[in-house]
Design an enzyme around this catalytic site. Structure first.
Site, PDB file in Angstrom:
ATOM      1  N   SER A   1      43.444  54.092  46.105  1.00  0.00           N
ATOM      2  CA  SER A   1      44.490  53.085  46.050  1.00  0.00           C
ATOM      3  C   SER A   1      45.625  53.570  45.139  1.00  0.00           C
ATOM      4  CB  SER A   1      43.905  51.744  45.590  1.00  0.00           C
ATOM      5  OG  SER A   1      44.833  50.703  45.732  1.00  0.00           O
TER       6      SER A   1
ATOM      7  N   HIS B   1      46.255  45.936  50.224  1.00  0.00           N
ATOM      8  CA  HIS B   1      45.772  46.639  51.419  1.00  0.00           C
ATOM      9  C   HIS B   1      45.463  45.659  52.555  1.00  0.00           C
ATOM     10  CE1 HIS B   1      45.759  50.240  49.024  1.00  0.00           C
ATOM     11  NE2 HIS B   1      45.004  49.652  48.132  1.00  0.00           N
TER      12      HIS B   1
END
Length: 312
Positions: free
Chosen positions: A95, A203
């Protein structure tokens, strides 16, 4: 995927959520680490040293502060290791860690990486405020079961798998009510779910506004081809300079395929994984993904010196 087999390890860059007051305190006077902290503080307009060593948990957990502290420490540790002869054969972020990896791989300068980080954290924080959402880690089960639960519990709302951490841990992301339905359905199957302390549904499609704004910024950024392969979160494949804007944009609304990335690297011959950052989350995930892989977290002076000695 081709890896340089003369290099001994893959660097992994920590993601948001790994922050803790005092992180990296005994590494800040390492010259390469200190230089990265100075650069981050100048560009981000915040004393990153103070964030890591003096800030309260509440202050450090704010999205902009957490991202600044985590990325700075990861890049600093990586640069210190490289300067001491520990050369990575690939770089993998988780991430936020994918942004740190841009600097380590050579796709961006350290300065440009922090400029990009400033924009990314700002648009993500704004999108999170305007589109309320949450994330939850689903334990046990299978990825296919998580996908089934998301499909059945969405009921017209946003609910998607967000992080493929390991075969037995998938994070879902979405609107609050939809995640609550999914958590209840998961527990009915006899499994456990744990709500994450994030400020938004990262996300997932709830980050679309952030992705649109970030895309416009990325079109102004000049990426270089990596000196060290950077494995992209979106497809678990090496990232190319020409594809970077599209992939980094998609990164905000699509799942992090960490498990698949580790598996691809292992298939290409990687055997040793080094988390550069704090907390050891990725180190532990590698153990779950493939117990045959070597793994270690470099997060303080002792672990750094041990790795350097082992690599000598």
């Amino acid at each position: 995927m081709e890896l340089n087999q003369t290099q001994s390890c893959v660097f992994m860059c920590s993601g948001q959520g790994s922050q803790k007051p005092g992180m990296g305190a005994d590494l800040i006077d390492v010259p390469e680490v200190a230089q990265v902290f100075d650069c981050a503080s100048d560009i981000l307009g915040v004393d990153v040293r103070n964030l890591c060593t003096q800030a309260s948990a509440e202050e450090l957990n704010e999205t902009r502060n957490a991202q600044a502290a985590i990325a700075t420490l990861s890049i600093g540790i990586a640069m210190a290791l490289i300067a001491r002869g520990v050369q990575p054969q690939a770089v993998l972020g988780f991430s936020l860690g994918q942004i740190s990896a841009l600097a380590i791989s050579g796709m961006l300068s350290v300065e440009d990486t922090f400029r990009l980080l400033a924009v990314r954290s700002e648009v993500m924080a704004k999108a999170a405020q305007q589109n309320e959402g949450v994330m939850s880690a689903f334990m046990k089960g299978t990825p296919e079961e998580v996908e089934e639960v998301c499909a059945s519990c969405a009921q017209g709302q946003v609910l998607v798998p967000a992080n493929y951490n390991s075969a037995a841990q998938i994070v879902v992301s979405g609107e609050v009510a939809a995640v609550e339905r999914a958590e209840a359905a998961w527990k009915e199957r006899g499994y456990k779910a744990r709500r994450l302390a994030t400020s938004g549904a990262f996300h997932s499609p709830l980050m679309q506004q952030a992705a649109s704004e970030f895309s416009a910024y990325l079109e102004t950024v000049q990426f270089s081809d990596p000196r060290v392969p950077l494995i992209c979160n979106t497809d678990a494949q090496p990232l190319k300079a020409a594809e970077a804007p599209a992939h980094l944009t998609a990164h905000l609304t699509h799942p992090v395929r960490f498990m698949q990335s580790v598996q691809e690297l292992a298939a290409a011959g990687a055997t040793s994984f080094v988390e550069v950052g704090f907390g050891g989350v990725l180190n532990n995930l590698v153990k779950r993904i493939d117990p045959n892989l070597d793994h270690v977290c470099v997060q303080d002076r002792a672990s750094m010196e041990a790795l350097i000695q082992n690599q000598a």
